[in-house]
Design an enzyme around this catalytic site. Structure first.
Site, PDB file in Angstrom:
ATOM      1  N   TYR A 170     -11.302   1.697  -2.241  1.00 11.96           N
ATOM      2  CA  TYR A 170     -12.079   2.776  -1.962  1.00 11.96           C
ATOM      3  C   TYR A 170     -12.629   3.605  -2.939  1.00 11.96           C
ATOM      4  CZ  TYR A 170     -10.971   1.606   3.238  1.00 11.96           C
ATOM      5  OH  TYR A 170     -10.779   1.206   4.253  1.00 11.96           O
ATOM      6  N   LYS A 183       0.819  -6.561  -1.893  1.00  9.82           N
ATOM      7  CA  LYS A 183       0.380  -8.101  -2.094  1.00  9.82           C
ATOM      8  C   LYS A 183       0.735  -8.519  -3.684  1.00  9.82           C
ATOM      9  CE  LYS A 183      -1.085 -11.995  -0.570  1.00  9.82           C
ATOM     10  NZ  LYS A 183      -0.114 -12.836   0.166  1.00  9.82           N
ATOM     11  N   ASP A 193       0.804  -9.729   4.611  1.00 11.37           N
ATOM     12  CA  ASP A 193       0.471 -10.946   5.448  1.00 11.37           C
ATOM     13  C   ASP A 193       1.837 -11.052   6.183  1.00 11.37           C
ATOM     14  OD1 ASP A 193       1.954 -11.686   3.166  1.00 11.37           O
ATOM     15  OD2 ASP A 193       0.769 -13.572   2.716  1.00 11.37           O
ATOM     16  N   ASP A 239      -5.546   0.529   5.894  1.00  8.88           N
ATOM     17  CA  ASP A 239      -6.453   0.609   6.886  1.00  8.88           C
ATOM     18  C   ASP A 239      -6.343  -0.458   7.674  1.00  8.88           C
ATOM     19  OD1 ASP A 239      -9.152   0.988   8.087  1.00  8.88           O
ATOM     20  OD2 ASP A 239     -10.012  -0.681   6.982  1.00  8.88           O
ATOM     21  N   ASP A 263      -4.831  -0.360  12.262  1.00  7.28           N
ATOM     22  CA  ASP A 263      -5.510  -0.934  13.399  1.00  7.28           C
ATOM     23  C   ASP A 263      -4.377  -1.935  14.219  1.00  7.28           C
ATOM     24  OD1 ASP A 263      -7.759   0.313  12.781  1.00  7.28           O
ATOM     25  OD2 ASP A 263      -9.134  -1.352  13.398  1.00  7.28           O
TER      26      ASP A 263
HETATM   27  C1  IPM Z   1     -10.596   4.546   9.138  1.00  9.27           C
HETATM   28  C2  IPM Z   1     -11.756   3.827   8.972  1.00  9.27           C
HETATM   29  C3  IPM Z   1     -12.636   4.225   7.782  1.00  9.27           C
HETATM   30  C4  IPM Z   1     -11.785   3.812   6.616  1.00  9.27           C
HETATM   31  C5  IPM Z   1     -13.977   3.783   7.617  1.00  9.27           C
HETATM   32  C6  IPM Z   1     -14.945   4.235   8.770  1.00  9.27           C
HETATM   33  C7  IPM Z   1     -14.320   3.843   6.166  1.00  9.27           C
HETATM   34  O1  IPM Z   1     -11.920   2.586   9.185  1.00  9.27           O
HETATM   35  O2  IPM Z   1     -10.342   5.680   8.793  1.00  9.27           O
HETATM   36  O3  IPM Z   1      -9.265   3.655   9.179  1.00  9.27           O
HETATM   37  O4  IPM Z   1     -11.926   2.304   6.365  1.00  9.27           O
HETATM   38  O5  IPM Z   1     -10.941   4.363   6.249  1.00  9.27           O
HETATM   39 MG    MG Z   2      -9.810   1.546   9.667  1.00  7.69          MG
END
Ligand code: IPM
Ligand code: MG
Length: 358
Positions: free
Chosen positions: A138, A190, A222, A246, A250
């Protein structure tokens, strides 16, 4: 003396404005109940504003935001823009520019019906991920060469600094200690393939020596994606790099109700914090009163905790838990059949009640 907090509000794109509206209703009500006030500065940045003015996040606005105690962000992203342009110009600029190095993302199951795994209870799914938030891929060090030719090259640097790795690991040890649950900190890397991640395993061991009361685990990302599905009860506090954090969060969100509930705090202890839902702007659903505002409401709860209003933070979280346990929402997605404003009403109603007793 009355407590008052300056909060910058960026509703952003897509469903951002409607979920932020509900978050602010909850904030206003809990402030009245708990006896503090807020001063809100609303900022227009996002796609509409960019298309009108060509402004992403101008320096004077950034400096103005910096003077607040906290930022509440809706969501950024719109198909009319190049992917990542405003995400990095606004979300990235705030995370990096304010040096908010710890992205704290709780993964907590409040009611069994929200979990897609079989036979998992709230006791078995309760951990928090600390995602490093200022480095890794990032950092924006990328390039293209000979684009569009058969010899095209694309690169993006994975970057870790000792300072960046050490401070987020230390933060995670402190958080693990403060949670005082399983007292286990799991590092996800990793390092078997990305050899530069040796800096993570080494720093983890070195900093960990200062925390003999915290058990250390190390897993490859993983394998962790498998374990979090098969045996999530092993996790208490997790620390990981930006990209893995990230993705892993999710997955974590999906285990406890989906992105409709998942919130995050971008923190640097002692400084301004940025609070947001993990979900995106879902532009195809904008303005339809279908988006679930609970993630933003949970972000408000995290913000209140950081502002030093723990009673208000707990009250908001308890209200959300009460709504979830009432099973008024069949799911937390766009097709729950309960409107954005109705979910807000349910939380407001639950706010007045006594704590849910978690
Ligand atoms: C998050 C989102 C962001 C990230 C995107 C929108 C750039 O997915 O906050 O997890 O990757 O950090
Ligand atoms: Mg995200």
């Amino acid at each position: 003396m009355s407590r008052s907090y300056d909060i910058a509000v960026l509703p952003g794109d897509g469903i951002g404005p409607e979920v932020v509206r509900e978050g602010l209703r909850v904030l206003e009500r809990v402030a009245a109940i708990e006896g503090f006030t807020t001063r809100l500065t609303r900022l227009p940045f996002g796609t509409e504003h960019y298309l009108k003015t060509q402004e992403v996040l101008p320096d004077p606005a950034f400096e103005e935001i910096r003077r607040h105690r906290a930022v509440l962000l809706g969501a950024i992203g719109d198909p009319r823009m190049a992917p990542g342009f405003l995400e990095f110009g606004i979300v990235g600029r705030l995370r990096f520019g304010l040096d908010l190095f710890a992205n704290v993302r709780p993964v907590r199951l409040y009611d069994e019906y929200l979990c897609p795994l079989k036979h998992k209870t709230p006791e078995q799914l309760d951990f928090v991920v600390v995602r490093e938030n200022t480095e890794d891929a990032y950092a924006g060090m990328w390039g293209q060469f000979k684009k569009g030719t058969p010899d095209e090259i694309a690169t993006q640097e994975i970057l870790f600094t000792r300072k960046g790795v050490e401070r987020v690991i230390r933060f995670a040890f402190e958080l693990c200690r403060a949670r005082n649950k399983r007292r286990t900190l799991t590092l996800l890397t990793k390092a078997n393939a990305i050899r530069a991640m040796e800096i993570w395993t080494r720093t983890f061991a070195e900093v960990g020596a200062e925390y003999p009361d915290v058990r250390r685990e190390h897993q490859y990302i993983d394998a962790a994606c498998m374990f979090v599905v098969t045996a999530p009860e092993q996790y208490d506090t997790v620390v990981t790099s930006n990209v893995f954090g990230d993705i892993f969060t999710d997955l974590g969100a999906a285990l406890v109700g989906g992105l409709g509930l998942a919130a995050s705090g971008n923190l640097h202890p002692g400084r301004i914090g940025l609070f947001e839902s993990i979900h995106g702007s879902a532009p195809q659903f904008a303005g339809q009163n279908r988006a679930n505002p609970l993630a933003t409401i949970m972000a408000v709860s995290m913000m209140l905790a950081e502002l030093g209003e723990p009673a208000a933070a707990t009250r908001v979280e308890d209200a959300v838990v009460r709504v979830l346990r009432s099973h008024a929402l069949p799911n937390l997605g766009m097709d729950s059949g309960v409107g954005t404003d109705q979910v807000g009403d349910l939380v407001l109603g639950a706010l007045q009640a006594a704590p849910a007793g978690r």
